[in-house]
Structure formats: C-alpha cells, structure tokens
Write a protein that holds these residues in place. Structure first.
Motif, mmCIF file in Angstrom:
data_model
loop_
_atom_site.group_PDB
_atom_site.id
_atom_site.type_symbol
_atom_site.label_atom_id
_atom_site.label_comp_id
_atom_site.label_asym_id
_atom_site.label_seq_id
_atom_site.Cartn_x
_atom_site.Cartn_y
_atom_site.Cartn_z
ATOM 1 N N LEU A 195 40.795 13.206 48.961
ATOM 2 C CA LEU A 195 39.443 13.630 48.590
ATOM 3 C C LEU A 195 39.070 13.116 47.204
ATOM 4 O O LEU A 195 37.921 12.727 46.964
ATOM 5 C CB LEU A 195 39.336 15.154 48.643
ATOM 6 C CG LEU A 195 39.481 15.796 50.024
ATOM 7 C CD1 LEU A 195 39.423 17.317 49.921
ATOM 8 C CD2 LEU A 195 38.406 15.285 50.981
ATOM 9 N N ALA A 196 40.047 13.121 46.284
ATOM 10 C CA ALA A 196 39.772 12.605 44.947
ATOM 11 C C ALA A 196 39.464 11.116 45.005
ATOM 12 O O ALA A 196 38.599 10.615 44.278
ATOM 13 C CB ALA A 196 40.967 12.874 44.027
ATOM 14 N N MET A 197 40.166 10.382 45.860
ATOM 15 C CA MET A 197 39.895 8.963 46.028
ATOM 16 C C MET A 197 38.487 8.752 46.586
ATOM 17 O O MET A 197 37.758 7.838 46.167
ATOM 18 C CB MET A 197 40.928 8.351 46.972
ATOM 19 C CG MET A 197 40.728 6.872 47.265
ATOM 20 S SD MET A 197 40.810 5.886 45.767
ATOM 21 C CE MET A 197 40.392 4.269 46.432
ATOM 22 N N LEU A 198 38.093 9.620 47.506
ATOM 23 C CA LEU A 198 36.758 9.515 48.087
ATOM 24 C C LEU A 198 35.685 9.750 47.011
ATOM 25 O O LEU A 198 34.653 9.064 46.989
ATOM 26 C CB LEU A 198 36.615 10.540 49.215
ATOM 27 C CG LEU A 198 35.594 10.225 50.316
ATOM 28 C CD1 LEU A 198 35.906 8.897 50.974
ATOM 29 C CD2 LEU A 198 35.591 11.351 51.344
ATOM 30 N N ASP A 199 35.928 10.689 46.113
ATOM 31 C CA ASP A 199 34.989 10.932 45.019
ATOM 32 C C ASP A 199 34.883 9.704 44.112
ATOM 33 O O ASP A 199 33.792 9.333 43.670
ATOM 34 C CB ASP A 199 35.431 12.145 44.196
ATOM 35 C CG ASP A 199 35.306 13.450 44.965
ATOM 36 O OD1 ASP A 199 34.593 13.466 45.990
ATOM 37 O OD2 ASP A 199 35.928 14.445 44.550
ATOM 38 N N ALA A 200 36.025 9.071 43.808
ATOM 39 C CA ALA A 200 36.008 7.867 42.979
ATOM 40 C C ALA A 200 35.256 6.739 43.675
ATOM 41 O O ALA A 200 34.505 5.991 43.040
ATOM 42 C CB ALA A 200 37.435 7.437 42.653
ATOM 43 N N LEU A 201 35.442 6.625 44.980
ATOM 44 C CA LEU A 201 34.719 5.610 45.750
ATOM 45 C C LEU A 201 33.212 5.854 45.695
ATOM 46 O O LEU A 201 32.423 4.908 45.569
ATOM 47 C CB LEU A 201 35.202 5.624 47.201
ATOM 48 C CG LEU A 201 36.501 4.897 47.505
ATOM 49 C CD1 LEU A 201 36.983 5.244 48.915
ATOM 50 C CD2 LEU A 201 36.303 3.383 47.374
ATOM 51 N N ASP A 202 32.817 7.109 45.803
ATOM 52 C CA ASP A 202 31.396 7.447 45.757
ATOM 53 C C ASP A 202 30.799 7.038 44.409
ATOM 54 O O ASP A 202 29.719 6.427 44.348
ATOM 55 C CB ASP A 202 31.224 8.945 45.998
ATOM 56 C CG ASP A 202 29.764 9.360 46.096
ATOM 57 O OD1 ASP A 202 28.931 8.512 46.486
ATOM 58 O OD2 ASP A 202 29.463 10.525 45.801
ATOM 59 N N ARG A 203 31.503 7.345 43.321
ATOM 60 C CA ARG A 203 31.005 6.978 41.995
ATOM 61 C C ARG A 203 30.916 5.456 41.839
ATOM 62 O O ARG A 203 29.937 4.929 41.321
ATOM 63 C CB ARG A 203 31.906 7.578 40.911
ATOM 64 C CG ARG A 203 31.860 9.111 40.832
ATOM 65 C CD ARG A 203 32.508 9.621 39.572
ATOM 66 N NE ARG A 203 33.929 9.302 39.525
ATOM 67 C CZ ARG A 203 34.880 10.073 40.044
ATOM 68 N NH1 ARG A 203 34.547 11.201 40.681
ATOM 69 N NH2 ARG A 203 36.141 9.749 39.944
ATOM 70 N N HIS A 204 31.956 4.758 42.299
ATOM 71 C CA HIS A 204 31.964 3.304 42.185
ATOM 72 C C HIS A 204 30.876 2.681 43.056
ATOM 73 O O HIS A 204 30.227 1.696 42.664
ATOM 74 C CB HIS A 204 33.341 2.766 42.584
ATOM 75 C CG HIS A 204 33.503 1.296 42.387
ATOM 76 N ND1 HIS A 204 33.090 0.644 41.252
ATOM 77 C CD2 HIS A 204 34.022 0.332 43.199
ATOM 78 C CE1 HIS A 204 33.351 -0.643 41.351
ATOM 79 N NE2 HIS A 204 33.909 -0.867 42.527
ATOM 80 N N SER A 205 30.650 3.268 44.216
ATOM 81 C CA SER A 205 29.601 2.777 45.111
ATOM 82 C C SER A 205 28.228 2.907 44.459
ATOM 83 O O SER A 205 27.390 1.992 44.532
ATOM 84 C CB SER A 205 29.633 3.557 46.434
ATOM 85 O OG SER A 205 28.521 3.249 47.244
ATOM 86 N N LEU A 206 27.992 4.031 43.797
ATOM 87 C CA LEU A 206 26.709 4.248 43.129
ATOM 88 C C LEU A 206 26.530 3.290 41.952
ATOM 89 O O LEU A 206 25.428 2.777 41.713
ATOM 90 C CB LEU A 206 26.607 5.699 42.655
ATOM 91 C CG LEU A 206 26.515 6.760 43.758
ATOM 92 C CD1 LEU A 206 26.614 8.162 43.164
ATOM 93 C CD2 LEU A 206 25.223 6.607 44.554
ATOM 94 N N GLU A 207 27.626 3.052 41.207
ATOM 95 C CA GLU A 207 27.539 2.174 40.042
ATOM 96 C C GLU A 207 27.297 0.724 40.450
ATOM 97 O O GLU A 207 26.547 0.003 39.781
ATOM 98 C CB GLU A 207 28.809 2.271 39.198
ATOM 99 C CG GLU A 207 28.911 3.560 38.393
ATOM 100 C CD GLU A 207 29.969 3.478 37.312
ATOM 101 O OE1 GLU A 207 30.709 2.477 37.272
ATOM 102 O OE2 GLU A 207 30.035 4.408 36.493
ATOM 103 N N THR A 208 27.934 0.301 41.518
ATOM 104 C CA THR A 208 27.817 -1.102 41.938
ATOM 105 C C THR A 208 26.708 -1.320 42.959
ATOM 106 O O THR A 208 26.427 -2.458 43.336
ATOM 107 C CB THR A 208 29.150 -1.586 42.535
ATOM 108 O OG1 THR A 208 29.480 -0.776 43.679
ATOM 109 C CG2 THR A 208 30.276 -1.503 41.510
ATOM 110 N N LYS A 209 26.126 -0.187 43.425
ATOM 111 C CA LYS A 209 25.062 -0.255 44.445
ATOM 112 C C LYS A 209 25.546 -0.993 45.700
ATOM 113 O O LYS A 209 24.821 -1.794 46.295
ATOM 114 C CB LYS A 209 23.807 -0.926 43.882
ATOM 115 C CG LYS A 209 23.153 -0.134 42.752
ATOM 116 C CD LYS A 209 21.912 -0.827 42.231
ATOM 117 C CE LYS A 209 21.159 0.061 41.240
ATOM 118 N NZ LYS A 209 21.973 0.453 40.086
ATOM 119 N N ARG A 210 26.792 -0.664 46.099
ATOM 120 C CA ARG A 210 27.385 -1.247 47.305
ATOM 121 C C ARG A 210 27.823 -0.117 48.224
ATOM 122 O O ARG A 210 28.261 0.940 47.745
ATOM 123 C CB ARG A 210 28.591 -2.129 46.949
ATOM 124 C CG ARG A 210 28.236 -3.372 46.146
ATOM 125 C CD ARG A 210 29.468 -3.950 45.476
ATOM 126 N NE ARG A 210 30.529 -4.229 46.448
ATOM 127 C CZ ARG A 210 31.787 -4.501 46.080
ATOM 128 N NH1 ARG A 210 32.125 -4.494 44.800
ATOM 129 N NH2 ARG A 210 32.688 -4.753 47.011
#
Length: 233
Positions: A195-210
C-alpha cells in the motif's frame, strides 16, 4: 525523484483499522474488544507464518489501548533480552515472537503472565506456531494456551489484489491487474509495504502527469535501488 522513490519504504503506522482482515475477521474483532477492555478474555495468543501480520496486530492493539487512555507496552522478543520491571503494572502488554525467548526470559514471561493475571491486566502474545508446538518450558506453554488462541491467516494474492484495487479507487485512480501482478512479484509482499508503494506511485504519477503502468512502477523501483544494484527486469 530519488527521495520520492524511497518514500514507499516507510509503511504507514499499523492500526487495527488499516489491517485487512481477510479470514481473520473474528480475531480482529476480539483484539478490538481486548484493546478497549470490552471482554472478559484477557489473554490471547496468536500465531502464523512470517508476513501474516502478527506484528501489525500486536502493535495496533497496543496503539489502540494507549489511544483509549490506558497503559500498554509492546515487547519484541530476542535472544538474551530482559523484560522491563514495570510491565506487570501495565493495563495491557503485547509480547511479539515469543518463540525467540531464551530460558531466563521464558521464566520472566511466566512470572509476568501470573502478575498480570493477579492484577487484572491482560496479555497478548504471538509466536510462529501453536502453543503446543512451541519449544518453550512446559509451564509457560500451558499458560499461553489458557486463553484464546488464533492462527493469523496471511492474505491470498487475490485478497491483496482486492485490497490494492480498493486503496487505489479510494485515492481516485484505476489500478490494472497487470500492475497488481507486477507489484506482487517485485515489492515486499506484506500489505503495508504494498500500500505504501501504491501511495508513492500515486504521488509520482501526479508529479510526472503519467498514468500508473508497469513502466512507471519499474522506473520508481529502479530509482529506489542503491548505487550499483542490478536493474529490475
């Protein structure tokens, strides 16, 4: 991005609310009652394989006791350890990985059990096997088997996938089965880490707009690797 990639290593603090019950619904309910002193059952022993969530449950129960205003302590067992003298005065004590105790510490736990029983305290203990299969002194094994005994069932891959999908939906993004499978095969398999990895992915997705795809997961994992480590395939 390096720091963001490392964020997923720090899993959220364990609570009874963020423990996904799966087949452990009855156990979770009894631990809630134990934590909030809403039951006559003051002694509980839980066992299960590594990664089943035993430590999560013990730490969560202690946190819940403290939140209610009562005193509680969490004890991680190890060879050569000593129990603190003030434990017998606590309202609730949780002792994790009791199978690791040496002879001297086993005597101390036996005495702690008796003290808590006399003072109307309560004890929650975990081990890697049912009480009768523990290689501990017979009188301690007998005490551990007197109360409720539960096996902690690890989540199946299907249950983990369902939990990941629900978590993603709560954060407002879809999660494909392909990404779930990749996470289950590349990341620590305990649910808090996933779940923590999923949260990091969500943040990175928002930052990179991917969107969150396998290539994005691969990128984040590679960035989190220490220098010189092999690349993920």
């Amino acid at each position: 991005m390096k720091q963001l990639a490392l964020d997923f290593i720090v899993a959220p603090a364990p609570t009874l609310d963020n423990f996904v019950a799966g087949r452990n619904a009855e156990l979770l309910q009894n631990l809630r009652q134990w934590a909030f002193r809403d039951t006559r059952e003051r002694f509980i022993y839980v066992w299960g394989l590594a990664g089943s969530g035993r430590s999560h449950l013990l730490k969560s129960a202690v946190a819940a006791v403290r939140d209610s205003g009562a005193s509680a302590a969490y004890v991680e067992c190890s060879g050569g350890m000593q129990f603190a003298e003030d434990l017998e005065h606590m309202d609730r004590v949780a002792v994790d990985n009791v199978d690791r105790l040496d002879d001297t510490a086993q005597i101390a736990l036996f005495n702690l059990y008796n003290s808590l029983r006399e003072r109307h305290g309560a004890l929650l203990v975990s081990g890697n096997a049912p009480p009768v299969q523990l290689k501990l002194r017979a009188d301690l094994v007998t005490r551990l088997g007197w109360g409720l005994v539960y096996q902690v069932h690890a989540l199946s891959d299907e249950e983990k996938t369902q939990a990941l999908t629900r978590h993603a939906a709560a954060r407002g993004f879809p999660l494909s089965g392909e990404v779930c499978d990749y996470l289950l095969n590349r990341v620590r398999r305990d649910l808090p880490s996933l779940l923590a990895m999923l949260d990091a992915l969500d943040r990175h997705s928002l930052e990179t707009k991917r969107p969150i795809t396998v290539p994005l997961v691969r990128e984040l994992l590679q960035a989190a690797q220490p220098p010189g480590a092999g690349k993920d395939d």
